[in-house]
Design an enzyme around this catalytic site. Structure first.
Site, PDB file in Angstrom:
ATOM      1  N   LYS A 169      -5.231   2.176  14.696  1.00  0.00           N
ATOM      2  CA  LYS A 169      -5.645   1.222  13.669  1.00  0.00           C
ATOM      3  C   LYS A 169      -4.433   0.975  12.769  1.00  0.00           C
ATOM      4  O   LYS A 169      -4.016   1.844  12.004  1.00  0.00           O
ATOM      5  CB  LYS A 169      -6.804   1.784  12.822  1.00  0.00           C
ATOM      6  N   GLU A 244       1.194  12.335   7.418  1.00  0.00           N
ATOM      7  CA  GLU A 244       2.472  11.956   6.791  1.00  0.00           C
ATOM      8  C   GLU A 244       2.094  11.181   5.542  1.00  0.00           C
ATOM      9  O   GLU A 244       1.668  10.020   5.631  1.00  0.00           O
ATOM     10  CB  GLU A 244       3.289  11.072   7.737  1.00  0.00           C
ATOM     11  N   CYS A 278       8.246   5.961   1.791  1.00  0.00           N
ATOM     12  CA  CYS A 278       7.749   7.273   1.357  1.00  0.00           C
ATOM     13  C   CYS A 278       8.893   8.199   0.971  1.00  0.00           C
ATOM     14  O   CYS A 278       8.724   9.097   0.159  1.00  0.00           O
ATOM     15  CB  CYS A 278       6.899   7.901   2.447  1.00  0.00           C
ATOM     16  N   GLU A 378       4.080   7.798  -7.663  1.00  0.00           N
ATOM     17  CA  GLU A 378       4.866   7.008  -6.706  1.00  0.00           C
ATOM     18  C   GLU A 378       4.856   5.547  -7.180  1.00  0.00           C
ATOM     19  O   GLU A 378       3.788   4.939  -7.233  1.00  0.00           O
ATOM     20  CB  GLU A 378       4.183   7.119  -5.335  1.00  0.00           C
TER      21      GLU A 378
HETATM   22  P1  NAP Z   1      -2.936   3.601   2.488  1.00  0.00           P
HETATM   23  O1  NAP Z   1      -3.658   2.747   1.543  1.00  0.00           O
HETATM   24  O2  NAP Z   1      -3.295   5.032   2.574  1.00  0.00           O
HETATM   25  O3  NAP Z   1      -3.097   2.885   3.909  1.00  0.00           O
HETATM   26  C1  NAP Z   1      -2.563   3.415   5.097  1.00  0.00           C
HETATM   27  C2  NAP Z   1      -3.519   3.152   6.240  1.00  0.00           C
HETATM   28  O4  NAP Z   1      -4.763   3.776   5.948  1.00  0.00           O
HETATM   29  C3  NAP Z   1      -3.818   1.672   6.478  1.00  0.00           C
HETATM   30  O5  NAP Z   1      -3.991   1.456   7.855  1.00  0.00           O
HETATM   31  C4  NAP Z   1      -5.135   1.497   5.735  1.00  0.00           C
HETATM   32  O6  NAP Z   1      -5.939   0.452   6.242  1.00  0.00           O
HETATM   33  C5  NAP Z   1      -5.811   2.821   6.041  1.00  0.00           C
HETATM   34  N1  NAP Z   1      -6.880   3.144   5.094  1.00  0.00           N
HETATM   35  C6  NAP Z   1      -7.076   2.672   3.841  1.00  0.00           C
HETATM   36  N2  NAP Z   1      -8.198   3.216   3.311  1.00  0.00           N
HETATM   37  C7  NAP Z   1      -8.702   4.037   4.261  1.00  0.00           C
HETATM   38  C8  NAP Z   1      -9.845   4.880   4.322  1.00  0.00           C
HETATM   39  N3  NAP Z   1     -10.696   4.992   3.307  1.00  0.00           N
HETATM   40  N4  NAP Z   1     -10.050   5.585   5.446  1.00  0.00           N
HETATM   41  C9  NAP Z   1      -9.188   5.499   6.482  1.00  0.00           C
HETATM   42  N5  NAP Z   1      -8.111   4.705   6.501  1.00  0.00           N
HETATM   43  C10 NAP Z   1      -7.863   3.998   5.387  1.00  0.00           C
HETATM   44  O7  NAP Z   1      -1.381   3.590   2.233  1.00  0.00           O
HETATM   45  P2  NAP Z   1      -0.433   2.319   2.072  1.00  0.00           P
HETATM   46  O8  NAP Z   1      -0.526   1.802   0.719  1.00  0.00           O
HETATM   47  O9  NAP Z   1      -0.674   1.357   3.187  1.00  0.00           O
HETATM   48  O10 NAP Z   1       0.989   2.986   2.364  1.00  0.00           O
HETATM   49  C11 NAP Z   1       1.726   3.558   1.357  1.00  0.00           C
HETATM   50  C12 NAP Z   1       1.601   5.065   1.336  1.00  0.00           C
HETATM   51  O11 NAP Z   1       1.985   5.591   2.596  1.00  0.00           O
HETATM   52  C13 NAP Z   1       2.540   5.682   0.335  1.00  0.00           C
HETATM   53  O12 NAP Z   1       1.908   6.721  -0.351  1.00  0.00           O
HETATM   54  C14 NAP Z   1       3.670   6.212   1.212  1.00  0.00           C
HETATM   55  O13 NAP Z   1       4.394   7.256   0.616  1.00  0.00           O
HETATM   56  C15 NAP Z   1       2.919   6.645   2.416  1.00  0.00           C
HETATM   57  N6  NAP Z   1       3.808   6.731   3.596  1.00  0.00           N
HETATM   58  C16 NAP Z   1       4.127   7.961   4.072  1.00  0.00           C
HETATM   59  C17 NAP Z   1       4.989   8.087   5.144  1.00  0.00           C
HETATM   60  C18 NAP Z   1       5.358   9.435   5.682  1.00  0.00           C
HETATM   61  O14 NAP Z   1       5.865   9.493   6.793  1.00  0.00           O
HETATM   62  N7  NAP Z   1       5.133  10.521   4.958  1.00  0.00           N
HETATM   63  C19 NAP Z   1       5.517   6.937   5.744  1.00  0.00           C
HETATM   64  C20 NAP Z   1       5.183   5.693   5.242  1.00  0.00           C
HETATM   65  C21 NAP Z   1       4.309   5.616   4.160  1.00  0.00           C
HETATM   66  P3  NAP Z   1      -6.002  -0.978   5.497  1.00  0.00           P
HETATM   67  O15 NAP Z   1      -4.629  -1.500   5.564  1.00  0.00           O
HETATM   68  O16 NAP Z   1      -6.956  -1.728   6.366  1.00  0.00           O
HETATM   69  O17 NAP Z   1      -6.489  -0.735   4.129  1.00  0.00           O
END
Ligand code: NAP
Length: 474
Positions: A169, A244, A278, A378
């Site tokens: 997904k 991650e 991240c 963040e």
């Molecule tokens: P996010 O809101 O957590 O979304 C990531 C993924 O999770 C998307 O596919 C999103 O789908 C899905 N999602 C959202 N709500 C969900 C739920 N309730 N249940 C299951 N899945 C759900 O994060 P983001 O804003 O896209 O990304 C930024 C974050 O990712 C930051 O905190 C960053 O640090 C972290 N990140 C970490 C790494 C690492 O390797 N450690 C790498 C990149 C990013 P939708 O798009 O459909 O909402």
């Protein structure tokens, strides 16, 4: 389009999702928007495909990955255009990300052949003891928008190499890049059901992934908040998880550092991807003696960055992903200024004719302190706060974050100091005079609430393997 059991399909309900270009706020195209029903179909397909995929030799699975890598290489420019349109990073950055994504596929195409078991020295002479390494099983992957392709291949390549079948997904903001990757899987003729793509409602898709007993593993990249929820929801069936999650990277500049190198390090770790990484630098600790000079130097360099639509040539910084992200950056900057931060450059939304997207000026703030949100939360945007420090002990006492432990950076020419500081940094990744400590062969991942498990190299493969111990009485 969704990709289930080797076929492209619309959603069962006919629902679609609008994909928006953050640089122009215009609609690019609509894609199918699935939910729990389609996820179940994908899980069923992956479950059926698993026994055959698992039985293929590592060499055979590696050959499929080689084909995928070759197709990604061939289509790099096309994919870069799609990625930039849907998430904003400038084309050269998109091309670089695709290169990283291919590195992971290349690496695991090779690594598939190197999944070794062990023979243990028995404690009884009439026994033969073996440890086999077997694929975990059907794997569900959820990825974010900030690295729309690398986060996919960093999960799917090792999973496939290990012998797992997968349901992905992708983020709703970047489904088009994911579709391009799946076009490559399709062209590489991966057997039906081995890889499946479900775009759509995060709660419905994740709900099915975490509750369906056929899914044995959840691998996620995204926010810590969502990661925790996935762990909770997976706990009922004790599914294996890799997470991650978020980070809050410190960047330390000692007075003996090569300041030009340190400035360029910050340009990469803070302003690439518009700070939406991240492992982005979040806090810059600079030795007090050089803090003012360093701040000026950094601000001068930052002021040369050109902001705009990443599809155009010569652009260094694209838009933030959406209005919500823009509001968060604005809030963090205002909060910092209200706590005595000194603006050295930037500090506002970009108001240029023809720019309708979510653009924010690359910003440097001097005199940052612990009362500012930016020092703990963040920001996920192009804002660099500078905090002066006097002694090595003082900065070591400040750099470790209560919650996060993903990446950290330290600039100094003193080897002993670098070693001392490195030992004290509670982070999964440490870059010493190195702003890009990420390579396919190395473990990528965080300590504390930044995650569980590692991606990359042999470490990433282990996340998709189980040990089976066999004891034979002879
Ligand atoms: P996010 O809101 O957590 O979304 C990531 C993924 O999770 C998307 O596919 C999103 O789908 C899905 N999602 C959202 N709500 C969900 C739920 N309730 N249940 C299951 N899945 C759900 O994060 P983001 O804003 O896209 O990304 C930024 C974050 O990712 C930051 O905190 C960053 O640090 C972290 N990140 C970490 C790494 C690492 O390797 N450690 C790498 C990149 C990013 P939708 O798009 O459909 O909402």
């Amino acid at each position: 389009m969704l990709y289930i059991n080797g076929e492209w399909k619309e959603s069962n309900s006919g629902k679609t999702l609008e994909v928006i270009n953050p640089a122009t706020s215009e609609r690019i195209q609509d894609v199918a928007f699935g939910g729990s029903e389609e996820t179940k179909e994908a899980i069923d397909a992956a479950t059926e495909a698993f026994p055959t995929w698992k039985k293929k030799t590592g060499k055979e699975r590696g050959q499929y990955l080689e084909k995928v890598a070759a197709l990604l290489r061939e289509k790099t420019e096309e994919i870069a255009g799609v990625m930039t349109s849907e998430m904003g990073k400038p084309i050269p950055e998109a091309i670089r990300e695709i290169g990283i994504a291919i590195d992971y596929v290349d690496w695991y195409a090779e690594e598939a052949k190197r999944i070794y078991g062990e023979t243990l020295t028995p404690s009884h002479s009439d026994k033969h003891l073996m440890v086999l390494r077997e694929p975990v099983g059907v794997t569900a992957a959820i990825t974010p928008w900030n690295f729309p392709i690398a986060m996919i291949t960093r999960k799917l390549a090792p999973a496939l190499a290990a012998g797992c079948t997968v349901i992905l997904k992708p983020a709703s903001a970047t489904p088009l890049t994911a579709i391009k990757v799946f076009e490559c899987f399709h062209e590489a003729e991966l057997p039906k059901g081995v890889v499946n793509l479900v775009i759509g409602s995060a709660s419905e898709i994740a709900g099915e992934m975490t509750s369906n007993p056929d899914v044995k593993k959840i691998t996620f990249t995204g926010s810590t908040e969502v990661g925790k929820k996935l762990i909770q929801d997976s706990a009922a069936q004790l599914k294996k998880v890799s997470m991650e999650l978020g980070g809050h990277a410190p960047f330390i500049v000692f007075e003996d550092a090569d300041l030009d190198l340190a400035v360029e390090g910050i340009m990469l770790t803070k302003f690439k991807n518009c700070g939406q990484t991240c492992i982005s630098t979040n806090r810059i600790y600079v030795a007090e003696k050089i803090a003012e000079q360093f701040g000026q130097k950094l601000a001068e360099r930052v002021s040369t960055l050109s902001i705009g639509n990443g599809l155009e040539e010569g652009i260094d910084v694209g838009p933030l992903i959406d209005r919500k992200a823009l509001e968060k950056v604005e809030e963090h900057v205002q909060d910092a200024l209200s706590h005595n931060g000194k603006l050295l450059c930037g500090g506002k939304q970009v108001a240029k004719e023809g720019l309708k997207g979510s653009f924010y000026e690359p910003t440097v703030i001097a005199g940052a302190n612990e009362n500012m949100k930016i020092l703990t939360e963040e920001t996920f945007g192009p804002v660099a706060p500078i905090i002066p420090f006097v002694t090595e002990e003082e900065v070591i006492g400040k750099v470790n974050h209560k919650q996060y432990g993903l990446a950290s950076y330290c600039y100094t020419k003193d080897l002993s100091r670098a070693m001392r500081v490195m030992r004290e940094l509670d982070y999964g990744i440490v870059g010493i005079n190195d702003p890009t400590p990420v390579v396919a062969q190395a473990p990528f991942g965080g300590m504390k609430e930044s995650g569980i498990g590692r991606e990359g190299g042999k470490y990433g493969l282990e996340e998709y393997l189980e040990e089976k111990f066999v004891s034979i009485q002879i």
